[in-house]
Design an enzyme around this catalytic site. Structure first.
Site, PDB file in Angstrom:
ATOM      1  N   ASP A 154       3.180  -8.335   4.151  1.00 32.41           N
ATOM      2  CA  ASP A 154       2.449  -7.578   3.139  1.00 32.41           C
ATOM      3  C   ASP A 154       0.939  -7.678   3.367  1.00 32.41           C
ATOM      4  OD1 ASP A 154       1.702  -6.305   0.831  1.00 32.41           O
ATOM      5  OD2 ASP A 154       2.779  -7.647  -0.537  1.00 32.41           O
ATOM      6  N   ASP A 214       3.044   0.116  -4.964  1.00 30.95           N
ATOM      7  CA  ASP A 214       4.157  -0.540  -5.664  1.00 30.95           C
ATOM      8  C   ASP A 214       4.791   0.403  -6.695  1.00 30.95           C
ATOM      9  OD1 ASP A 214       2.926  -2.487  -4.227  1.00 30.95           O
ATOM     10  OD2 ASP A 214       3.029  -3.994  -5.801  1.00 30.95           O
TER      11      ASP A 214
HETATM   12  C1  GLA Z   1       2.393  -6.326  -3.155  1.00 30.46           C
HETATM   13  C2  GLA Z   1       3.664  -5.656  -2.648  1.00 30.46           C
HETATM   14  C3  GLA Z   1       4.793  -5.894  -3.615  1.00 30.46           C
HETATM   15  C4  GLA Z   1       5.011  -7.389  -3.811  1.00 30.46           C
HETATM   16  C5  GLA Z   1       3.716  -8.053  -4.247  1.00 30.46           C
HETATM   17  C6  GLA Z   1       3.807  -9.567  -4.242  1.00 30.46           C
HETATM   18  O1  GLA Z   1       1.928  -5.756  -4.312  1.00 30.46           O
HETATM   19  O2  GLA Z   1       3.459  -4.285  -2.465  1.00 30.46           O
HETATM   20  O3  GLA Z   1       5.985  -5.293  -3.143  1.00 30.46           O
HETATM   21  O4  GLA Z   1       5.451  -7.946  -2.605  1.00 30.46           O
HETATM   22  O5  GLA Z   1       2.641  -7.719  -3.386  1.00 30.46           O
HETATM   23  O6  GLA Z   1       2.598 -10.175  -4.589  1.00 30.46           O
END
Ligand code: GLA
Length: 394
Positions: A154, A214
């Site tokens: 990520d 997200d």
């Molecule tokens: C980002 C990712 C999410 C999740 C969060 C965890 O926002 O896009 O899918 O993994 O981090 O902190």
């Protein structure tokens, strides 16, 4: 949860997606994994930073006991917030909520499931935990030692240490480190669709790459993210998939019609199916939506083609995905505020005058239908049918 790092503005992601549709994907560095879209469970939306060893075990148990494993859900993926400190030699250790990662991996494997973990190419994860920056080799070795089968990587704070044009290199670096361990691990890129990732995701070893920010939220969010994939289908195939993020079914913000819409659309998109709800307590309807075998078969079809939109009239849409047996899966979506009939003309999906139609949610043959199929679709709902030219068996 409050983010430790700001993500790329959503509008920019949309622009990148539109630009990205212009060229086709480069040849994949194929690791032979994820020949069909990965299926499993991820803890993030249910537990965020409260995730623990016992939560992971309880959900792995539920996955087996409730029939989801049998339906194909096999990855049990820890998201952010498992990390503790590095030791004097630089090796990462889990925090106090995860007393023994190798033992957790062994437990998950003992159930016939696969074990996923999460990190960032940056110094810190989005939750502010330890990332893999300058420890890529060591972390890959540690994951292999723990028996990890899947890594979600990520971007998060990597934006503070890399320029946008260095993004591919940062993802490629971890892919090389994973390969050097000799342990096969599905590689999941998470950078919210930046830099038109679908164009180069396979080149850096990505088996899946997030195409959007997200998704967490209600029907509006799920539909906004899902329906914007039209045009991205040409970048997908066995081993490399667009990832519109985790299923929101059963988390609480989608009703059953909306849940069926996400499942229908994700299956037509050949998207990874990672459930995100609490598996230890869910309604019968949620389980039914997640486990309908004929719907899942559309997602897992061996041809590995992502569907696309074939018709639209304002908030009413029809999407089609060609299947390996020569038939077509067709989704009829009603994004409006009230129930309405929607039709698909067989000519629009390349089928002559009449076709055999099967309702995949109801698992029922509807017989031979001429010219077009019409169905009443509830507000925010979806119908999913399989259509095959006359005289061929479904
Ligand atoms: C980002 C990712 C999410 C999740 C969060 C965890 O926002 O896009 O899918 O993994 O981090 O902190």
């Amino acid at each position: 949860m409050k983010r430790a790092f700001a993500l790329w503005p959503y509008a920019a992601v949309c622009t990148a997606m539109i630009l990205g549709a212009a060229s086709s994907a480069p040849a994949a560095q194929d690791n032979q994994l994820a020949r069909t879209p990965p299926m499993g469970w991820n803890d993030w939306y249910q537990y965020e930073c409260k995730v623990s060893d016992s939560i992971m075990r309880a959900n792995a148990d539920a996955l087996v006991n409730n029939g989801m494993k049998a339906a194909g859900y096999v990855y049990v993926n820890i998201d952010d917030c498992w990390q503790g400190k590095r030791d004097g030699k630089g090796f990462i250790h889990p925090n106090e909520r995860f007393p023994d990662m190798k033992a957790l991996g062994d437990y998950i494997h003992s159930k016939g499931l696969k074990f996923g973990i999460y990190s960032s190419p940056g110094p810190k994860t989005c939750g502010g935990y330890e990332g893999s920056y300058r420890h890529e080799e060591q972390d890959a070795q540690t994951y292999a030692k723990w028996g990890v089968d899947f890594l979600k990587y990520d971007w998060c704070s990597a934006a503070n240490v890399y320029k946008p044009e260095e993004m591919r290199g940062a993802y490629g670096k971890m892919y090389d480190a994973l390969r050097r361990t000799g342990r096969p691990m599905v590689y999941s890129l998470c950078q919210y669709g930046l830099e038109a990732v679908w164009r180069w995701g396979p080149e850096v070893g990505g088996n899946l790459w997030r195409t959007t920010d997200d998704i967490g939220g209600d029907y509006d969010r799920v539909s906004l993210f899902g329906f914007q994939h039209n045009g991205l289908e040409k970048f997908v195939g066995p081993g490399h998939w667009n990832d519109p993020d985790i299923l929101q079914i059963g988390i609480g913000k989608l009703n059953n019609d909306e849940g069926r819409t996400q499942m229908t659309l994700w299956c037509l998109l050949a998207a990874p199916l990672l459930a995100g709800n609490d598996l230890t307590k869910m309604s019968r309807e949620t389980l039914e939506i997640l486990t309908n075998p004929e719907v899942i078969a559309v997602d897992q079809d061996s041809l590995g083609v992502e569907g696309h939109r074939v018709w639209q009239e304002g908030p009413l849409e029809v999407w089609m995905k060609p299947l390996g047996d020569g038939s077509k899966a067709v989704g009829l979506f009603n994004r409006s505020g009230s129930g309405l009939p929607i039709s698909v003309r067989f000519a629009a999906i390349g089928i002559g005058h009449s076709a055999q139609v099967r309702d995949l949610w109801a698992r029922k043959d509807l017989g031979l239908v001429s010219e077009k199929y019409t169905v009443e679709v509830p507000r925010h709902g979806a119908a999913l049918i399989k259509v095959k030219a006359e005289n061929s068996k479904l």
